[in-house]
Design a protein around this motif. Structure first.
Motif, PDB file in Angstrom:
ATOM      1  N   VAL A   1       4.099 -27.381  54.577  1.00  0.00           N
ATOM      2  CA  VAL A   1       3.476 -26.186  53.951  1.00  0.00           C
ATOM      3  C   VAL A   1       4.012 -24.878  54.957  1.00  0.00           C
ATOM      4  CG1 VAL A   1       1.749 -24.162  53.919  1.00  0.00           C
ATOM      5  CG2 VAL A   1       0.785 -26.485  54.326  1.00  0.00           C
ATOM      6  N   VAL A   2       4.948 -24.710  53.941  1.00  0.00           N
ATOM      7  CA  VAL A   2       6.615 -23.385  54.042  1.00  0.00           C
ATOM      8  C   VAL A   2       5.660 -21.984  53.300  1.00  0.00           C
ATOM      9  CG1 VAL A   2       8.049 -24.900  53.555  1.00  0.00           C
ATOM     10  CG2 VAL A   2       7.304 -24.379  51.891  1.00  0.00           C
ATOM     11  N   SER A   3       6.565 -21.330  53.574  1.00  0.00           N
ATOM     12  CA  SER A   3       6.455 -19.665  52.668  1.00  0.00           C
ATOM     13  C   SER A   3       7.770 -19.359  52.461  1.00  0.00           C
ATOM     14  CB  SER A   3       5.612 -18.831  53.679  1.00  0.00           C
ATOM     15  OG  SER A   3       6.547 -18.329  55.020  1.00  0.00           O
TER      16      SER A   3
ATOM     17  N   ALA B   1       6.418 -21.215  47.388  1.00  0.00           N
ATOM     18  CA  ALA B   1       5.741 -21.715  48.447  1.00  0.00           C
ATOM     19  C   ALA B   1       4.249 -21.749  47.488  1.00  0.00           C
ATOM     20  CB  ALA B   1       6.311 -21.587  49.730  1.00  0.00           C
TER      21      ALA B   1
ATOM     22  N   PRO C   1       7.441 -29.551  50.177  1.00  0.00           N
ATOM     23  CA  PRO C   1       6.802 -28.856  50.596  1.00  0.00           C
ATOM     24  C   PRO C   1       5.823 -28.530  49.211  1.00  0.00           C
ATOM     25  CG  PRO C   1       9.110 -27.868  49.962  1.00  0.00           C
ATOM     26  CD  PRO C   1       9.138 -29.486  49.632  1.00  0.00           C
TER      27      PRO C   1
ATOM     28  N   GLY D   1       3.711 -26.581  46.632  1.00  0.00           N
ATOM     29  CA  GLY D   1       4.478 -24.847  45.651  1.00  0.00           C
ATOM     30  C   GLY D   1       4.815 -25.908  44.344  1.00  0.00           C
TER      31      GLY D   1
ATOM     32  N   VAL E   1      13.709 -22.706  51.855  1.00  0.00           N
ATOM     33  CA  VAL E   1      12.500 -21.996  52.221  1.00  0.00           C
ATOM     34  C   VAL E   1      12.291 -21.977  52.998  1.00  0.00           C
ATOM     35  CG1 VAL E   1      11.243 -23.620  50.920  1.00  0.00           C
ATOM     36  CG2 VAL E   1      10.829 -21.335  50.995  1.00  0.00           C
TER      37      VAL E   1
END
Length: 99
Positions: free
Chosen positions: A13-15, A34, A69, A71, A96
């Protein structure tokens, strides 16, 4: 023009958001946004008809060499080679990671 949607399991998980390439450059543009889901949804618009198996093979390969990731990945492809496609996709994933 062909539209392809793929969904693959995400392993991290990233943002944030990221962009690589320019759609008017003659090859491809990749945008990533994301989200906290457990999947990576890939929406491809390509000028190359009947290319679903090529894209599936590319993402199968990416899953084996890196963690994907969660998204939405939006790809606008105008005849990029698989090598250029992989570079652009890896660029947005790397960008990202630093967002």
């Amino acid at each position: 023009m062909e539209k392809i949607t793929l969904t693959v399991p995400a392993s991290r998980v990233v943002s944030g958001r990221a962009l690589a390439g320019v759609v008017g450059s003659g090859d491809m543009e990749v945008l990533f946004t994301a989200d906290p889901s457990q999947t990576l949804t890939i929406e491809i618009t390509t000028s190359v008809d009947n290319s679903r198996s090529r894209w599936e093979a590319l993402f199968n390969r990416l899953q084996t060499v890196s963690s994907l990731p969660a998204g939405t990945l939006t790809i606008h492809d105008f005849g990029a080679t698989p090598g250029v496609a992989r570079i652009r996709i890896e660029q947005v994933f790397e960008e990202v990671s630093y967002a």
